[in-house]
Each structure stands twice: as structure tokens, then as C-alpha cells.
Design a protein around this motif. Structure first.
Motif, mmCIF file in Angstrom:
data_model
loop_
_atom_site.group_PDB
_atom_site.id
_atom_site.type_symbol
_atom_site.label_atom_id
_atom_site.label_comp_id
_atom_site.label_asym_id
_atom_site.label_seq_id
_atom_site.Cartn_x
_atom_site.Cartn_y
_atom_site.Cartn_z
ATOM 1 N N ILE A 1 -11.914 -0.781 10.346
ATOM 2 C CA ILE A 1 -10.461 -0.730 10.273
ATOM 3 C C ILE A 1 -9.943 -1.155 8.902
ATOM 4 O O ILE A 1 -8.749 -1.232 8.701
ATOM 5 C CB ILE A 1 -9.800 -1.581 11.371
ATOM 6 N N ALA A 2 -10.849 -1.437 7.979
ATOM 7 C CA ALA A 2 -10.373 -1.921 6.688
ATOM 8 C C ALA A 2 -9.517 -0.864 5.991
ATOM 9 O O ALA A 2 -8.542 -1.175 5.346
ATOM 10 C CB ALA A 2 -11.552 -2.305 5.809
ATOM 11 N N GLY A 3 -9.876 0.400 6.152
ATOM 12 C CA GLY A 3 -9.109 1.470 5.525
ATOM 13 C C GLY A 3 -9.383 1.537 4.024
ATOM 14 O O GLY A 3 -10.044 0.680 3.451
ATOM 15 N N ILE A 4 -8.857 2.591 3.400
ATOM 16 C CA ILE A 4 -9.102 2.800 1.975
ATOM 17 C C ILE A 4 -7.752 2.998 1.302
ATOM 18 O O ILE A 4 -6.896 3.721 1.807
ATOM 19 C CB ILE A 4 -9.974 4.062 1.766
ATOM 20 N N GLY A 5 -7.554 2.347 0.184
ATOM 21 C CA GLY A 5 -6.312 2.484 -0.566
ATOM 22 C C GLY A 5 -6.568 3.179 -1.888
ATOM 23 O O GLY A 5 -7.727 3.389 -2.294
ATOM 24 N N PRO B 1 -10.032 15.131 5.479
ATOM 25 C CA PRO B 1 -10.467 13.848 4.930
ATOM 26 C C PRO B 1 -9.511 12.746 5.382
ATOM 27 O O PRO B 1 -8.415 13.023 5.871
ATOM 28 C CB PRO B 1 -10.336 14.066 3.422
ATOM 29 N N GLU B 2 -9.911 11.517 5.207
ATOM 30 C CA GLU B 2 -9.019 10.379 5.337
ATOM 31 C C GLU B 2 -7.935 10.492 4.258
ATOM 32 O O GLU B 2 -8.234 10.911 3.140
ATOM 33 C CB GLU B 2 -9.857 9.109 5.090
ATOM 34 N N ALA B 3 -6.691 10.127 4.600
ATOM 35 C CA ALA B 3 -5.666 10.059 3.547
ATOM 36 C C ALA B 3 -5.824 8.704 2.860
ATOM 37 O O ALA B 3 -5.408 7.683 3.397
ATOM 38 C CB ALA B 3 -4.282 10.215 4.147
ATOM 39 N N THR B 4 -6.464 8.713 1.696
ATOM 40 C CA THR B 4 -6.809 7.443 1.050
ATOM 41 C C THR B 4 -5.736 6.972 0.062
ATOM 42 O O THR B 4 -5.850 5.896 -0.498
ATOM 43 C CB THR B 4 -8.138 7.564 0.281
ATOM 44 N N ARG B 5 -4.724 7.818 -0.167
ATOM 45 C CA ARG B 5 -3.716 7.415 -1.152
ATOM 46 C C ARG B 5 -2.336 7.316 -0.530
ATOM 47 O O ARG B 5 -1.324 7.602 -1.174
ATOM 48 C CB ARG B 5 -3.699 8.433 -2.299
ATOM 49 N N LEU B 6 -2.269 6.939 0.724
ATOM 50 C CA LEU B 6 -0.956 6.770 1.373
ATOM 51 C C LEU B 6 -0.170 5.691 0.634
ATOM 52 O O LEU B 6 -0.720 4.631 0.303
ATOM 53 C CB LEU B 6 -1.140 6.294 2.816
ATOM 54 N N ASP C 1 -4.088 3.912 9.277
ATOM 55 C CA ASP C 1 -3.156 5.037 9.150
ATOM 56 C C ASP C 1 -3.797 6.260 8.500
ATOM 57 O O ASP C 1 -3.422 7.389 8.795
ATOM 58 C CB ASP C 1 -1.926 4.607 8.344
ATOM 59 N N GLY C 2 -4.774 6.030 7.630
ATOM 60 C CA GLY C 2 -5.356 7.138 6.858
ATOM 61 C C GLY C 2 -6.021 8.214 7.696
ATOM 62 O O GLY C 2 -6.154 9.355 7.254
ATOM 63 N N CYS C 3 -6.443 7.871 8.923
ATOM 64 C CA CYS C 3 -7.063 8.909 9.769
ATOM 65 C C CYS C 3 -6.054 9.484 10.762
ATOM 66 O O CYS C 3 -6.386 10.371 11.538
ATOM 67 C CB CYS C 3 -8.282 8.350 10.508
ATOM 68 N N ARG C 4 -4.819 8.949 10.740
ATOM 69 C CA ARG C 4 -3.832 9.322 11.761
ATOM 70 C C ARG C 4 -2.746 10.249 11.228
ATOM 71 O O ARG C 4 -1.744 10.484 11.898
ATOM 72 C CB ARG C 4 -3.191 8.044 12.319
ATOM 73 N N VAL C 5 -2.925 10.745 10.036
ATOM 74 C CA VAL C 5 -1.897 11.590 9.423
ATOM 75 C C VAL C 5 -1.769 12.891 10.229
ATOM 76 O O VAL C 5 -2.771 13.462 10.652
ATOM 77 C CB VAL C 5 -2.289 11.874 7.955
ATOM 78 N N PRO C 6 -0.516 13.346 10.462
ATOM 79 C CA PRO C 6 -0.324 14.541 11.290
ATOM 80 C C PRO C 6 -1.079 15.796 10.836
ATOM 81 O O PRO C 6 -1.295 16.030 9.647
ATOM 82 C CB PRO C 6 1.191 14.737 11.239
ATOM 83 N N MET C 7 -1.443 16.577 11.832
ATOM 84 C CA MET C 7 -2.284 17.785 11.682
ATOM 85 C C MET C 7 -1.589 18.883 10.884
ATOM 86 O O MET C 7 -0.405 19.156 11.099
ATOM 87 C CB MET C 7 -2.527 18.387 13.075
#
Ligand code: NOJ
Length: 555
Positions: A354-358, A398-403, A424-430
Motif C-alpha cells: 500500500i506504500a504506492g509510488i509518487g 499501469p499504475e498512475a505514479t504521478r498523481l 489511489d494509483g491503481c484506482r484511476v477510472p477506466m
């Protein structure tokens, strides 16, 4: 009781929809049930067996709906009960089963029970549905040293009805998610009644949130474990995997079985979300009289390295097989970094959850990530058992890594003091249509999280007719898997291949398929006689399996 026929869940492929992010019918920027219903033909065309919906219940949405205020209703954000019934009818009409989430470890703090608890004195029956305790150090400090999964202490102090600082309540997640006290029969009865409510509406099963957390060790002692479910044998932690959970699931199984129809392939199923180690302990959840399935997170976390992959697959099959359960396989979900990104680090990042990527973190190589993700999926969909897919992985998202950090909504971001970016990075709308506003997610521009520009080229309509697209690959894998009933097959490892090639044969009643996954850096030459059914790379190299490529051959 279920008849002796086929048990659909043993080899089912189940597609997870995160309702906020799949399809928005009314243009408010948040996905909803009518949107899902409208897009269900995408799933029928993909070739999956079932859809699992993350929570759509009445909720303040402090944790994406995993904070439930009314277990028997639909949040107006997503629609209403009639919209739910319409969704189920449409899904069943398309031959898709419907699984819903049940969140039994905690409710929302907006649940009437919790409100009543706050309005009632210590020791009252209203408080006894949750885990209220007096603090230590004359009430000033939390009752023990447990920490929340989202960061910070797992306890919050309440103000008593008379205005004085009072007791503390336990929340293993956000402060808005108080844990129930499962020693209280009222809690057990209530949650079973909720299961009945949705079974009566025709659902085909439940995914059980935090299934390993319901029962806590008596007296809630301090713990000196790191509480990292990736590392610790979870049964050693006083809040996870306590023996008492099994009795709850035996009772739930009896309930689910009472809805099965003799002679029909109509089992209602239960799947545990249980981050439990070791695999042997996890297998206890799927003994014959307990749950049907549990997620195999050990597999999800296995690095893309040949020895680790072989060991993980072998162990997984052995442990589930020992209790007669099908194994499950999963590579992505709404809580982890998408596998097209995770695998794009030349050095696998390992246990990232759950750390996520920024934007300021090391960025993955997207080309390598997608190539490996396609190869990994081609391994997974050949394995015996049941597989779970997460929305958008069939597009190679991909993961959204630059939200932008100000757009983040996962409570992890705030609770960790902005040290963990969260999920949030994996939850971006389709993306559905490459040229439409919000890429066809909704009728207008709005999208509750911003969609990265690269989503346009990955939209469903851009991939649908492209033979090299990830969508075409998923359709082909699912079609061959289904035709040859690989999910009901038996796996044998094959000798005589280089060490960095995963080589196995899956034999079902109908056919045998050989799978070669090249995790090395040199191409593997295929014999002239090789009959290639499909390959994860496009275009593949005739006669070879390239690095990070998987092929399926007719044996
Ligand atoms: C697991 C769910 O998958 C996750 O999204 C949620 O935050 C926690 N459980 C708490 O309900």
C-alpha cells in the motif's frame, strides 16, 4: 446441499470491478451501478465467469466504501437497490455470476450501531458491539500498543456523552472504521442476516474483507511484532488469524450451502481476503466445511524470478490440494501497485503493497513492465484453480505514479503523515474510448482521480480490434483456458529446460498444454515440431521464446 455436478468456482475467472472507477452513467465523475450494467458486455466478451463488486453500500466513503454505514442499502452515489437488481439480472442474462464484498471486521463510524455506542455509557450493550476499552495511564494513553494498518495508533479516544474524555475504541484501519467485537452473538447474528439479505437478492457469493481479523486474542495484549503481514507468521499477532475465526466461517458455509440447489451448478461461494502466512495457515480457511476460496497473496508478492515462482506455485498447489480446495491466483487488485508497473522495475520491488509510488520515487520501465505483466498473466491463466483479474489489467493499465498529491483520497496518505502515498494509483477510472472526454469513463470530463494521458492509447476501443493488444491477449488466453478446461487440470513441472525457464504441463480431461515462460535474458529456441497455441509477446519471434515471454504449446 450442492449436487454432485460441476462446482463452477473451482476454475472460475473472476473480474474485480471497483465501482467508483469502472463506468460513470450520470457524469458526476464517480462510477455507478447503472454504468457497470451498461458495460457488462465487455466482461462477457472478455470471457470471464463472474464479476466481483467492491463495496457499493451506504457509506461516508472514508475508505472507498470499506466503511459501511448501512449493509443493506446502496449508496446514492452508486444508485439504489433497483439498480443493483437490474445489474444482477443483466449479469445473469449474460452468463456472468455476481460476487459482492462483505465487510465484517468493522463498520463505519456513521453506522447507527456506532452512533448508539457513542451515545451510551461504558459497559452498555451498545458499546459491547465494538471494542471499547479504558485507556492506560489513567485513561490518557491507548489501551495497548497496536497500530492501524493505515498508520498511527489503532485506538481513538471518545468524548463521553457528558463531555468528559472517555474510553478508547479499536480500529485496525481508519479512525472511521471501528472494529466489531465478534465475541458478541449480536454481531454474529447481524452479519449472517446481512449475508442472507444479499443471497436473497440473487448474489452468487461474497469476498470477505479482512477475513483473518474478526477475532482478537483475549484481553488484547501488547504485541512486539512488526505487524507486517508480509513478514510475520500472522497467527503470532494478537489481532490476526486467531483460531476463533474458523468457527465463524463454518457457520457461514452452512448458510451459503443452504442456498445451493441440488443437482444444479448454483453454489454460492465465499472467498477470504486474508493476508495470512504461512500458506499452511491460509489453507485452514478453505477446509471442506469452511470457505470455498482464499486469495493467494503469496503468489501476488512473488518476485518475477524463476526459483521463487516455481517454489511459490508448487507450495500453493500443495497447500490447497492438501485440504481439497482449488488454489486461487491473483496479480493485481485495488490495494496493490498494478503488476504492469510492479514488474517494470529491473530489480523487483518485492513486497510493495500500500506504500504506492509518487512522482519523486524511482519510476519503473513501462515497456519492460507491460512485457513482463503479459508474460506473468499467461503463466497465471494456465495454472489449475481459479483466477482473479482486476479491472483494467486486461488493457495493460499501469499504475498512475504521478498523481498530484492534492488529488489523493486514500486515508493512508493522511494517516501516515504523507509518508505513504497509498492506493489511489491503481484506482484511476477506466479508459473506454480513446478520443472521448474522461476517455469514455463518463459522459463528460469528470473523473474522481485524474487519468494519465497514456490511458487514451490504452482505451478499450483502441485495443478491441488490434491483434497485438493486451485486450486481445487476455481474450485469447481466457478462450484457450476455457476450451481446454485448464483450470481443472493438473500441473507437472517439465525437466530439460534452462533454469530460468518455467516449464510445465497442464493436463485436463480434454487436453494437455505446455507452458514455457522465459524469465532469463537469452531467447529459448523451440523445437521445429512445437505447435504454438499463443504467445504473450506481440509479435513473438517465430521458433523462439524471447526474454520475459510466455508461450502455450499444444503438448
Ligand atoms: C481490505 C480492502 O481490500 C481495503 O481496500 C480496505 O481498505 C481494508 N480491507 C479495510 O476494509
Amino acid at each position: 446441499m450442492a449436487g454432485p455436478g460441476r462446482q463452477w468456482w473451482r476454475d472460475a475467472v473472476i473480474y474485480q470491478v471497483y465501482p467508483r472507477s469502472w463506468a460513470d452513467s450520470d457524469g458526476d465523475g464517480i462510477g455507478d451501478l447503472p454504468g457497470i450494467t451498461e458495460r457488462l458486455p465487455h466482461l462477457a466478451g472478455l470471457g470471464v465467469d463472474a464479476v466481483w463488486l467492491s463495496p457499493f453500500y451506504t457509506s461516508p466513503q472514508r475508505d472507498g466504501g470499506y466503511d459501511v454505514a448501512d449493509y443493506r442499502d446502496v449508496d446514492p452515489l452508486f444508485g439504489d437497490l433497483a439498480a443493483f437488481d437490474a445489474l444482477v439480472a443483466r449479469a445473469h442474462g449474460l452468463g456472468l455470476r455476481v460476487i459482492v464484498d462483505i465487510v465484517p471486521n468493522h463498520s463505519s463510524d456513521a453506522h447507527p450501531w456506532f452512533r448508539a455506542a457513542l451515545a451510551s455509557p461504558p459497559g452498555s450493550p451498545e458499546r459491547a458491539r465494538y471494542l471499547f476499552r479504558d485507556g492506560s495511564d489513567e485513561g490518557r494513553l491507548p489501551p495497548n500498543n497496536w497500530t492501524s494498518m493505515f498508520g498511527g495508533p489503532a485506538w481513538t479516544r471518545v468524548t463521553e456523552p457528558d463531555g468528559t474524555p472517555g474510553q478508547w475504541y479499536l480500529h485496525m484501519f481508519d479512525t472511521s472504521q471501528p472494529d466489531f467485537d465478534w465475541t458478541n452473538p449480536e454481531v454474529r447474528d447481524e452479519l449472517e442476516d446481512v449475508l442472507r439479505f444479499w443471497l436473497d437478492r440473487g448474489v452468487d457469493g461474497f469476498r470477505i474483507d479482512v477475513a483473518h481479523g474478526l477475532v482478537k486474542f483475549e484481553d488484547l495484549p501488547d504485541t512486539d511484532l512488526t505487524l507486517d503481514a508480509n513478514v510475520d507468521a500472522t497467527a503470532l499477532a494478537p489481532m490476526w488469524d486467531q483460531p476463533g475465526v474458523h468457527e465463524i466461517y463454518r457457520s457461514w458455509r452452512r448458510l451459503a450451502d443452504s442456498y445451493a440447489v441440488e443437482g444444479e451448478d448454483a453454489d454460492r461461494i465465499l472467498c477470504a481476503e486474508a493476508w495470512v502466512l504461512p500458506a499452511q495457515a491460509l489453507a485452514q480457511y478453505v477446509r471442506a466445511d469452511e470457505l470455498h476460496q482464499s486469495f493467494n497473496f503469496e503468489y501476488l508478492m512473488t518476485p518475477w524470478l524463476p526459483d521463487e515462482q516455481r517454489a511459490s506455485i508448487t507450495r500453493s498447489l500443495a497447500q490447497a490440494g492438501a485440504v481439497g480446495a482449488p488454489q486461487t491466483w491473483v496479480l493485481s487488485n485495488h490495494d496493490v501497485v498494478r503488476h504492469a508497473t510492479r514488474l517494470g522495475y529491473p530489480q523487483h520491488p518485492g513486497l510493495q503493497r500500500i506504500a504506492g509510488i509518487g512522482a519523486d520515487d524511482p519510476q519503473p520501465d513501462p515497456v519492460l513492465g507491460l512485457r513482463r505483466a503479459r508474460a506473468a498473466t499467461a503463466v497465471m491463466l494456465a495454472l489449475p484453480g481459479s483466477a482473479y483479474l482486476f479491472q483494467g489489467e486486461e488493457l495493460g493499465l499501469p499504475e498512475a505514479t504521478r498523481l498530484p498529491d492534492e488529488s489523493r483520497q486514500d486515508p493512508t496518505w493522511e494517516r501516515s503523515g504523507h509518508t505513504q502515498r497509498g492506493r489511489d494509483g491503481c484506482r484511476v477510472p477506466m479508459p473506454w474510448e480513446g478520443d472521448a472526454p474522461s476517455y469514455g469513463f463518463g459522459p463528460g470530463e469528470r473523473s474522481w482521480l485524474p487519468q494519465p494521458a497514456e490511458f487514451g492509447a490504452l482505451a478499450v476501443d483502441r485495443q478491441r480490434d488490434d491483434p497485438g493488444s493486451t485486450l486481445s491477449l487476455y481474450r485469447a488466453l481466457l478462450a484457450v483456458r476455457r476450451t481446454h478446461r485448464l483450470g481443472l487440470g493438473h500441473l507437472t513441472w517439465l525437466d530439460g529446460h534452462p533454469e530460468d525457464v518455467l516449464a510445465f504441463e497442464v493436463t485436463s480431461e480434454d487436453a494437455s498444454v505446455t507452458v514455457l515462460a522465459n524469465l532469463g535474458t537469452d531467447p529459448l529456441t523451440l523445437p521445429d515440431s512445437a505447435d504454438v497455441l499463443l504467445t504473450s509477446a506481440f509479435p513473438g519471434t517465430a521458433g523462439h521464446v524471447g526474454p520475459d515471454e510466455t508461450v502455450w504449446l499444444r503438448s
